[in-house]
Motif scaffolding. Sequence first.
Motif, mmCIF file in Angstrom:
data_model
loop_
_atom_site.group_PDB
_atom_site.id
_atom_site.type_symbol
_atom_site.label_atom_id
_atom_site.label_comp_id
_atom_site.label_asym_id
_atom_site.label_seq_id
_atom_site.Cartn_x
_atom_site.Cartn_y
_atom_site.Cartn_z
ATOM 1 N N VAL A 109 37.806 49.750 36.897
ATOM 2 C CA VAL A 109 36.909 48.600 37.052
ATOM 3 C C VAL A 109 35.992 48.826 38.250
ATOM 4 N N TYR A 110 36.535 49.355 39.329
ATOM 5 C CA TYR A 110 35.708 49.681 40.489
ATOM 6 C C TYR A 110 34.608 50.678 40.109
ATOM 7 N N ARG A 121 30.118 45.505 46.418
ATOM 8 C CA ARG A 121 30.353 44.455 45.429
ATOM 9 C C ARG A 121 31.411 44.886 44.408
ATOM 10 N N ALA A 122 31.471 46.176 44.119
ATOM 11 C CA ALA A 122 32.529 46.660 43.228
ATOM 12 C C ALA A 122 33.901 46.413 43.847
ATOM 13 N N ALA A 124 34.621 44.035 45.949
ATOM 14 C CA ALA A 124 34.863 42.597 45.856
ATOM 15 C C ALA A 124 35.365 42.213 44.473
ATOM 16 N N ALA A 125 34.793 42.844 43.439
ATOM 17 C CA ALA A 125 35.221 42.541 42.070
ATOM 18 C C ALA A 125 36.702 42.871 41.873
ATOM 19 N N VAL A 126 37.140 44.003 42.419
ATOM 20 C CA VAL A 126 38.542 44.393 42.272
ATOM 21 C C VAL A 126 39.448 43.528 43.135
ATOM 22 N N LEU A 127 38.990 43.137 44.305
ATOM 23 C CA LEU A 127 39.796 42.286 45.177
ATOM 24 C C LEU A 127 40.090 40.928 44.542
ATOM 25 N N LEU A 128 39.266 40.517 43.605
ATOM 26 C CA LEU A 128 39.517 39.264 42.891
ATOM 27 C C LEU A 128 40.621 39.397 41.847
ATOM 28 N N MET A 129 40.906 40.607 41.393
ATOM 29 C CA MET A 129 41.797 40.792 40.250
ATOM 30 C C MET A 129 43.256 40.401 40.515
ATOM 31 N N PRO A 130 43.820 40.636 41.714
ATOM 32 C CA PRO A 130 45.219 40.214 41.917
ATOM 33 C C PRO A 130 45.447 38.714 41.797
ATOM 34 N N GLY A 337 36.464 39.591 37.350
ATOM 35 C CA GLY A 337 36.006 39.688 38.736
ATOM 36 C C GLY A 337 34.631 40.302 38.829
ATOM 37 N N ALA A 338 34.360 41.332 38.025
ATOM 38 C CA ALA A 338 33.038 41.960 38.034
ATOM 39 C C ALA A 338 31.970 40.999 37.554
#
Length: 517
Positions: A109-110, A121-122, A124-130, A337-338
């Motif tokens: 995903v990153y 921003r990539a 940040a998108a992954v940090l939202l996933m957990p 998240g992305a």
Amino acid sequence: MHLWPAAAAAEGTRSSIWTGLVQHPWQLLALLCLAQTLCWTIMPAIVNVGPPRDVVEGFMWGREWVLLTYKHPQLPCWLLEIGHLLTGSTRWPQYLISQLMISTTFVLVYCLARDIMGPTRALAAVLLMPSIYFFGWPTPQFNHDYAQMPFWAGICWLLWRAARDGRPGWWLALGLVAGIGLYAKFSTGLLLLFGAAWILYDARARNRLATPWPWLGLALFLAIAAPLAIALYRFDFLPLTYAEHRDAWVLAHRARLYYIGVQLAGLSAFLVVLGLSGLLRQLKQSGLARLLYPAVERRAVIYLVWMGLGPALLVMVASLFTGTGESWGATMYNLVGAVAVALLGERLGTTELRRLAVLALVCIVGVSSAYAGTRWTGCNVIGRLQPFCWDAPSISETAETIWHQTMHGRLGIVGGEDGVAMLAGLDAPDEPSIFTTLDRRLAPWITDQRLHEQGMLLVWLGDAPPARLRPWIAGLPVKTAYFNWSLREPPIAVNFAVFPPGRSDLPGDPPQPPDAD
């Protein structure tokens, strides 16, 4: 006052560490994957005495090395068997394998988000996933949904790169990953349909069809998928029949909005984290402290929404009419998240990114700890019997002992009530096969010749055996053993009967369809 310089120095050190991580997003991504893998491997391994039901089934089917069962293709079961062969354990490898799938999904995903909107921003998108339920609480139960998760993320990334660059390597990699993804679960085909529709919609992607590379990728995909299609035909399309029966069971036993409610509940913490991070606040310029990003290309946003939300929304709608999708959702939120960062990324600054990192860590550590506490108290305090409460090694040891007290040959087959019969064979040194529901259609590795040569150990719970067992245990001596599973509840009784080799009076297959569970 003398402590102020030291405190200032410590604050400066923390600030420099954070700055270094922001400047090198791969490092923070690696830390996220490490935290996810360690917490969600160690916590379940500590508290779960027995593996979850799907994992036990996967271990038992994996040792058969078949391409397909009546439920699904068998890539997840192969991975479990490989983990068992490498470690000799059925206690913890499945948790590690599951988290390796999750961490690989994070990385893929990153990669996609980085190509579309840059590394920060990539990240940040992954940090939202957990914060999404499906990347936490259910992950110890490694099954087909979690095995296919990195394939969904990989397909989305490779399709974007192939359409963008047009190079043959990307198209061939896409065909390879898409083909193998079907071996994880057939529902990977749904994402492929969405990908094919996007190629026809998007002008740049559609233009690539004038080159030979997409067609070579398609040929590679078909070549990889062909053995699975042949196996499906030879299996009389039983996986499709199983899905039909499961859908009918869902319609009969679940409320019409059940599936949609589960999905929305699973995304609720994601919305909370979005709010706490500050990404939902109205945009305010804050000078040099704010990171400024260009708007994400409209074409890319359409791609993320189509591939990231389209399958999930379609299954939600289908669930209202067919029951489809009760356990499909886990795979379908890789890109949520992305999508959020693509739409809200102009609000992302250093403060918001730091909050996302902290919240991701809180979700991983907090939820995995809550999982461990809930599982332990569920067995030992509340006294609720669940698969992870069962003492699988003791049941397997007892099963093997009872067999060898009567027979000289190896224990080759176990059957009966599937749940406890699989536990009887799981850790047995003889590594017996499971005779699934005592139905030869559902366990083609069990033949009349094997039954005649090896016999079988029948295992069940309770005083009265299920109806399908009665023809098999008629006239056989029954031994009962008791197993502890809780600190407060009484032991549970498990019955064993040895069906000896050499018997020719083998009962026929039961007429009932495969179990919807």
